[in-house]
Design an enzyme around this catalytic site. Structure first.
Site, short mmCIF file in Angstrom:
data_model
loop_
_atom_site.label_atom_id
_atom_site.label_comp_id
_atom_site.label_asym_id
_atom_site.label_seq_id
_atom_site.Cartn_x
_atom_site.Cartn_y
_atom_site.Cartn_z
N ASP A 10 0.87 -1.17 0.00
CA ASP A 10 0.00 0.00 0.00
C ASP A 10 0.92 1.24 0.00
O ASP A 10 2.12 1.13 0.28
CB ASP A 10 -0.87 -0.04 1.26
N ASP A 12 -0.35 5.08 0.90
CA ASP A 12 -0.69 6.09 1.92
C ASP A 12 -0.71 5.47 3.31
O ASP A 12 -1.47 4.54 3.58
CB ASP A 12 -2.03 6.73 1.59
N GLU A 19 -0.98 11.19 4.95
CA GLU A 19 -2.36 11.67 5.12
C GLU A 19 -2.47 13.01 5.84
O GLU A 19 -2.95 13.98 5.28
CB GLU A 19 -3.21 10.61 5.84
N LYS A 55 -12.20 11.37 -4.05
CA LYS A 55 -13.50 11.80 -4.59
C LYS A 55 -14.63 11.24 -3.74
O LYS A 55 -15.60 11.92 -3.42
CB LYS A 55 -13.64 11.34 -6.05
N ARG A 57 -14.43 10.45 -0.66
CA ARG A 57 -14.39 11.13 0.65
C ARG A 57 -15.11 12.48 0.58
O ARG A 57 -15.86 12.83 1.48
CB ARG A 57 -12.91 11.31 1.06
N ALA A 85 -8.11 19.67 -8.35
CA ALA A 85 -7.36 20.76 -7.70
C ALA A 85 -6.60 20.21 -6.50
O ALA A 85 -5.43 20.56 -6.26
CB ALA A 85 -8.31 21.86 -7.27
N LYS A 86 -7.23 19.34 -5.76
CA LYS A 86 -6.57 18.71 -4.59
C LYS A 86 -5.31 17.97 -5.04
O LYS A 86 -4.25 18.06 -4.42
CB LYS A 86 -7.56 17.79 -3.87
N THR A 123 -2.82 0.58 -4.45
CA THR A 123 -3.24 1.75 -3.68
C THR A 123 -4.52 2.36 -4.21
O THR A 123 -4.86 2.22 -5.38
CB THR A 123 -2.14 2.83 -3.69
N THR A 125 -4.96 5.64 -4.06
CA THR A 125 -4.71 7.02 -4.52
C THR A 125 -4.42 7.09 -6.02
O THR A 125 -4.19 6.08 -6.69
CB THR A 125 -3.58 7.67 -3.70
C1 XBP Z 1 -5.58 5.98 0.82
C2 XBP Z 1 -6.69 6.85 0.46
C3 XBP Z 1 -6.49 7.86 -0.50
C4 XBP Z 1 -5.87 9.16 -0.12
C5 XBP Z 1 -6.30 10.20 -1.11
O1 XBP Z 1 -6.07 4.67 1.05
O2 XBP Z 1 -7.79 6.66 0.89
O3 XBP Z 1 -7.78 8.19 -0.89
O4 XBP Z 1 -6.30 9.56 1.16
O5 XBP Z 1 -5.97 9.86 -2.40
P1 XBP Z 1 -5.10 3.41 0.99
P2 XBP Z 1 -6.78 10.44 -3.65
O6 XBP Z 1 -3.84 3.78 1.71
O7 XBP Z 1 -5.84 2.33 1.71
O8 XBP Z 1 -4.89 3.06 -0.46
O9 XBP Z 1 -7.31 11.80 -3.25
O10 XBP Z 1 -5.77 10.52 -4.75
O11 XBP Z 1 -7.92 9.50 -3.95
MG MG Z 2 -3.02 3.07 3.49
#
Ligand code: XBP
Ligand code: MG
Length: 259
Positions: A10, A12, A19, A55, A57, A85-86, A123, A125
């Site tokens: 993974d 993030d 985060e 998105k 979230r 934008a984020k 992941t 993200t």
């Molecule tokens: C990570 C996430 C991601 C990031 C945001 O989950 O939930 O959504 O917080 O990324 P994991 P994006 O570690 O379980 O994969 O805004 O690019 O979606």
């Molecule tokens: Mg994670």
């Protein structure tokens, strides 16, 4: 020499603590830029992490808060623009090198590479976020170490669904038993286990340390290294003091043969 062929990571919270001081700040910057009086503080963001995907979230937040948008606004397009934008803000932050890899991660990646263990990513993200993170953490060429980068919207369901891990396995051309997975969250754990990845290491962080990882065979607070023992919450590292390939091999053997 090792009983597994690949490690699927993974990103993030696992490769790096992205985060709180990464994604969260980027969301808030995007909200401010769009003239929205929304702000996700550290605690609120922790609760929102239950929803994986940026998105998703944002959509959940709008629903949960009962936020009413102008009826002329197309919700999907609004969320997509805000999220894009984020991502722009997040990439700009990564470019400064502000987010390092977690301690022990680069050491473990090096060991795996030297031993011919294949590396992959699964992941939630956005793909460019992964590449940019890896490009700016002090190891030239790091993105190329990963043979497979399965990321973001390429699958129908995000974690805790197994889809992204199943895709990573397919792209590696391996079955679950060939691999060790590394995750940091309960959603990630559920996704990996649902994909059949029983040899699962969980590396806790500040946002996930109080989640329940009863189903994970090995849970650590830190990977450790030659100069610092790993802090183990559940399971054991065999003869190793820190999470190295031998410890992962032992995890694999414990899960698949009860050894
Ligand atoms: C990570 C996430 C991601 C990031 C945001 O989950 O939930 O959504 O917080 O990324 P994991 P994006 O570690 O379980 O994969 O805004 O690019 O979606
Ligand atoms: Mg994670």
């Amino acid at each position: 020499m090792y009983r597994f062929k690949a490690i699927i990571f993974d990103v993030d919270g696992t490769l790096a603590d992205t985060e709180r001081d990464g994604h969260r700040l980027a969301f808030n910057a995007a909200f401010a830029e769009a003239g929205l009086a929304w702000h996700w503080d550290v605690a609120r963001y922790g609760a929102l992490l239950a929803i994986t995907g940026g998105k998703e979230r944002i959509r959940y937040y709008i629903e949960q808060e009962g936020i009413r948008l102008d009826s002329a606004v197309n919700l999907d397009a609004f969320i997509a623009a805000l999220h894009s934008a984020k991502t722009r803000h997040y990439l700009a932050l990564l470019e400064t090198g502000a987010i390092p890899l977690r301690p022990g991660v680069l050491r473990l990646l090096r060991e795996a590479r030297e031993a011919g263990i294949r590396l992959a990513i699964a992941t939630t993200t956005t793909p460019e976020n992964v590449i940019e993170l890896l490009r700016h953490c002090g190891e030239p060429g790091l993105p190329d170490w990963f043979e497979v980068i399965a990321a973001g919207d390429v699958v129908p369901r995000k974690k805790p669904a197994p889809d992204i891990f199943t895709l990573a396995l397919a792209q590696l051309g391996l079955v679950a038993q060939d691999c060790v997975a590394v995750e940091d969250s309960d959603n990630g754990m559920c996704a990996a286990l649902a994909a059949g990845l029983k040899a699962l290491l969980v590396t806790l962080n500040a946002y996930t340390e109080n989640q329940s990882f009863d189903a994970a065979p090995l849970v650590v607070e830190s990977l450790g290294g030659p100069d610092a023992a790993a802090v183990v919450r559940r399971g054991d590292l065999g003869g190793s003091n820190y999470v190295d390939l031998a410890a992962l091999d032992r995890l694999h053997a414990t899960v698949y043969s009860g050894a």
